[in-house]
Design a protein around this motif. Structure first.
Motif, PDB file in Angstrom:
ATOM      1  N   ARG A 108       0.821  -1.209   0.000  1.00 29.74           N
ATOM      2  CA  ARG A 108       0.000   0.000   0.000  1.00 29.74           C
ATOM      3  C   ARG A 108       0.855   1.259   0.000  1.00 29.74           C
ATOM      4  N   LYS A 109       1.925   1.252   0.780  1.00 30.48           N
ATOM      5  CA  LYS A 109       2.780   2.430   0.838  1.00 30.48           C
ATOM      6  C   LYS A 109       4.232   1.966   0.840  1.00 30.48           C
TER       7      LYS A 109
ATOM      8  N   GLU B 261       2.156   5.881  -2.707  1.00 28.65           N
ATOM      9  CA  GLU B 261       1.018   5.040  -2.322  1.00 28.65           C
ATOM     10  C   GLU B 261       0.594   4.242  -3.549  1.00 28.65           C
TER      11      GLU B 261
ATOM     12  N   GLN C 157       3.016   0.144   4.570  1.00 31.30           N
ATOM     13  CA  GLN C 157       1.676  -0.380   4.787  1.00 31.30           C
ATOM     14  C   GLN C 157       1.363  -1.380   3.687  1.00 31.30           C
TER      15      GLN C 157
ATOM     16  N   HIS D 274      -1.979  -3.649   1.685  1.00 31.42           N
ATOM     17  CA  HIS D 274      -3.425  -3.719   1.455  1.00 31.42           C
ATOM     18  C   HIS D 274      -4.018  -4.941   2.139  1.00 31.42           C
TER      19      HIS D 274
END
Length: 139
Positions: free
Chosen positions: A72-73, A94, A122, A124
């Protein structure tokens, strides 16, 4: 010219993962450097997770590409010293959730680096994979 550009992340060009924050022996970090899209390193446990890629020498990097799943990041940092002590941020991005399709991130950069740190800030989902890392540049 373009002929002199090569992928310094590949093992045969001196690329080496010198640190990974987690490891599953079935999916080792070297999988990111074998040039194949269907082998990968997988995160185990919580985020963030990170790995450090050492290049054969301090090179001028023009493009960094990652193939991943469920990230995610992502942040990338660089170090141009002999020891990977201090890193400077290159970019943070992102990534959209592509479900079970690979995420391809291509970043044009203009940096000198001997080490690159990839930080998965991060995901998902619970797990994320990095299938391939490519670091293109020249002298």
């Amino acid at each position: 010219g373009a002929a002199s550009m090569k992928d310094y992340a590949r093992e045969e060009n001196g690329g080496l993962v010198v640190m990974a924050s987690c490891s599953d022996e079935r999916f080792p970090p070297e999988n990111m450097l074998d040039g194949k899209d269907n082998t990968f390193w997988v995160t185990t446990g919580m985020f963030p997770q990170e790995f450090v890629l050492r290049l054969e020498s301090c090179i001028r990097v023009s493009k960094i590409t990652t193939l991943s799943l469920n990230v995610r990041k992502l942040a990338v940092e660089k170090c141009d010293q002999d020891k990977p002590d201090q890193f400077e941020k290159v970019f943070e991005v992102e990534l959209a959730n592509r479900g079970d399709r690979l995420q391809t991130e291509v970043h044009q950069v203009n940096i000198r680096a001997k080490y690159l740190k990839f930080i998965l800030l991060q995901g998902h989902g619970e797990f994320a994979t990095v299938n391939r890392v490519s670091v293109v540049g020249g002298d």
